[in-house]
Write an enzyme that holds these catalytic residues in place. Structure first.
Site, PDB file in Angstrom:
ATOM      1  N   ASP A  67      -5.557   6.453  12.034  1.00 63.28           N
ATOM      2  CA  ASP A  67      -4.718   6.836  13.172  1.00 63.28           C
ATOM      3  C   ASP A  67      -4.771   8.336  13.474  1.00 63.28           C
ATOM      4  O   ASP A  67      -5.290   9.121  12.686  1.00 63.28           O
ATOM      5  CB  ASP A  67      -3.261   6.401  12.932  1.00 63.28           C
ATOM      6  CG  ASP A  67      -2.841   6.533  11.463  1.00 63.28           C
ATOM      7  OD1 ASP A  67      -3.408   7.394  10.766  1.00 63.28           O
ATOM      8  OD2 ASP A  67      -1.966   5.776  11.029  1.00 63.28           O
ATOM      9  N   ASP A 136       9.615   1.818   6.780  1.00 66.54           N
ATOM     10  CA  ASP A 136       9.985   0.649   7.595  1.00 66.54           C
ATOM     11  C   ASP A 136       8.929  -0.470   7.512  1.00 66.54           C
ATOM     12  O   ASP A 136       8.984  -1.434   8.271  1.00 66.54           O
ATOM     13  CB  ASP A 136      10.204   1.061   9.064  1.00 66.54           C
ATOM     14  CG  ASP A 136       8.953   1.689   9.696  1.00 66.54           C
ATOM     15  OD1 ASP A 136       7.885   1.732   9.035  1.00 66.54           O
ATOM     16  OD2 ASP A 136       9.046   2.116  10.861  1.00 66.54           O
ATOM     17  N   HIS A 138       5.608  -0.095   8.014  1.00 63.92           N
ATOM     18  CA  HIS A 138       4.390   0.037   8.845  1.00 63.92           C
ATOM     19  C   HIS A 138       3.149   0.288   7.993  1.00 63.92           C
ATOM     20  O   HIS A 138       3.222   0.885   6.923  1.00 63.92           O
ATOM     21  CB  HIS A 138       4.553   1.111   9.937  1.00 63.92           C
ATOM     22  CG  HIS A 138       4.609   2.533   9.465  1.00 63.92           C
ATOM     23  ND1 HIS A 138       5.612   3.401   9.827  1.00 63.92           N
ATOM     24  CD2 HIS A 138       3.763   3.273   8.682  1.00 63.92           C
ATOM     25  CE1 HIS A 138       5.387   4.588   9.287  1.00 63.92           C
ATOM     26  NE2 HIS A 138       4.273   4.535   8.585  1.00 63.92           N
ATOM     27  N   GLU A 143       4.191  -0.264  13.800  1.00 62.68           N
ATOM     28  CA  GLU A 143       5.616  -0.260  13.485  1.00 62.68           C
ATOM     29  C   GLU A 143       6.162  -1.692  13.536  1.00 62.68           C
ATOM     30  O   GLU A 143       5.500  -2.602  14.059  1.00 62.68           O
ATOM     31  CB  GLU A 143       6.349   0.612  14.517  1.00 62.68           C
ATOM     32  CG  GLU A 143       5.931   2.083  14.502  1.00 62.68           C
ATOM     33  CD  GLU A 143       6.546   2.875  13.332  1.00 62.68           C
ATOM     34  OE1 GLU A 143       6.762   2.298  12.249  1.00 62.68           O
ATOM     35  OE2 GLU A 143       6.794   4.080  13.517  1.00 62.68           O
TER      36      GLU A 143
HETATM   37  C1  F6R Z   1      -1.267   7.394   7.697  1.00 62.30           C
HETATM   38  C2  F6R Z   1      -0.665   6.121   8.018  1.00 62.30           C
HETATM   39  C3  F6R Z   1       0.732   5.785   7.642  1.00 62.30           C
HETATM   40  C4  F6R Z   1       1.160   6.333   6.298  1.00 62.30           C
HETATM   41  C5  F6R Z   1       2.622   6.009   6.033  1.00 62.30           C
HETATM   42  C6  F6R Z   1       3.110   6.577   4.714  1.00 62.30           C
HETATM   43  O1  F6R Z   1      -2.592   7.474   8.163  1.00 62.30           O
HETATM   44  O2  F6R Z   1      -1.310   5.341   8.625  1.00 62.30           O
HETATM   45  O3  F6R Z   1       0.882   4.389   7.641  1.00 62.30           O
HETATM   46  O4  F6R Z   1       0.364   5.764   5.288  1.00 62.30           O
HETATM   47  O5  F6R Z   1       3.398   6.532   7.070  1.00 62.30           O
HETATM   48  O6  F6R Z   1       3.106   7.976   4.790  1.00 62.30           O
HETATM   49  P1  F6R Z   1       3.296   8.845   3.481  1.00 62.30           P
HETATM   50  O7  F6R Z   1       2.139   8.571   2.618  1.00 62.30           O
HETATM   51  O8  F6R Z   1       3.297  10.266   3.964  1.00 62.30           O
HETATM   52  O9  F6R Z   1       4.578   8.422   2.874  1.00 62.30           O
END
Ligand code: F6R
Length: 260
Positions: A67, A136, A138, A143
């Protein structure tokens, strides 16, 4: 899903790195799906160490990131282009031509997303997708309520995710509202998935993803349908799993060669 609980995030990341390294040694032109955020940092550090000390070669590897924020130039310090350069690509030898990250400045986003999907298919599909999980549930930036069949597209972040990610920005207000993300269907097409989750903040999302029903309200729960999905946790992230003792026991019984 295979649930692997380790004493620490470092230990889980080392196991994950060993798994990625084995794939790259067995298939030097592997197609890797990469994530950003705090979770994969120790894994990336270990892969960099393996490259430096053991000659792990990434010169034929192709990568696709999950992403990118819409509106951020690759040079913006909070962009995922910058993150990946700083924490991964600057330290090993993936050729620039083999690195793919969605373009947050794309003017025609639907066309860009279709091209991203086409590039993954033309490369031969993802051999391994590395994932973190949002508090959450995702994966990527899919989401809650995201279609479980979705492909790469634009998504709006929830207020919870914007708050979680505010630490990477100068101020909470500067966190973009929109992202380009691989879809849940794109992730599910990867031949293997490694989901990493560390810390108590992820415990609820992990428990509902692993032991709850499959639901778009926790997109990670679809990984229950993936044939080769491994979930690597530290102890705090595993606290809400009702069968955690069983998962530990299963891992301990495995022969060494099967332990990732
Ligand atoms: C990042 C992504 C997100 C993160 C998630 C957890 O490329 O796609 O799904 O893996 O938001 O973020 P952290 O690791 O910062 O807790």
């Amino acid at each position: 899903m295979e649930i692997i609980i380790q004493p620490s995030a470092e230990a889980a990341s080392t196991l994950a790195a060993r798994h990625v390294a084995r794939l790259v040694r067995e298939k030097p032109n592997a197609i890797l799906g990469l994530a950003t955020g705090s979770t994969p940092l120790a894994l990336y550090r270990e892969l960099i160490r393996l490259h430096r000390d053991d000659g792990l070669d990434f010169s034929h590897v192709t990568t696709f990131n999950l992403d990118e924020y819409v509106g951020l130039a690759p040079t913006h310090p909070a962009s995922y282009h910058a993150f990946m350069h700083e924490n991964f690509f600057a330290h090993l030898n993936v050729p620039a031509s083999r690195i793919h990250i969605p373009d947050g400045l794309a003017t025609d986003i639907p066309t860009h997303c279709r091209a991203y999907e086409d590039a993954i298919s033309s490369a031969g599909g993802l051999d391994l997708q590395i994932l973190g999980i949002g508090s959450d549930g995702h994966i990527g930036f899919n989401e809650p309520s995201s279609s479980l069949a979705s492909r790469t597209r634009i998504k709006t972040l929830t207020p919870e995710t914007r708050d979680d990610n505010a630490r990477f920005f100068d101020s909470p207000a500067s966190v973009p509202h929109h992202v380009i993300t691989m879809g849940v269907g794109t992730i599910m097409d990867a031949r293997q998935v490694l989901l990493l989750a560390f810390g108590e903040k992820k415990a609820h999302a992990i428990a509902t993803a692993v032991e709850g029903p499959i639901t778009a309200m926790n997109p990670a729960s679809i990984l229950q349908m993936h044939p080769v999905a491994k979930c690597l946790l530290d102890e705090p992230a595993a606290t809400q799993l009702t069968r955690r003792d069983y998962y530990r026991w299963v891992f301990e019984q495995k022969p060494e060669w099967q332990k990732v």
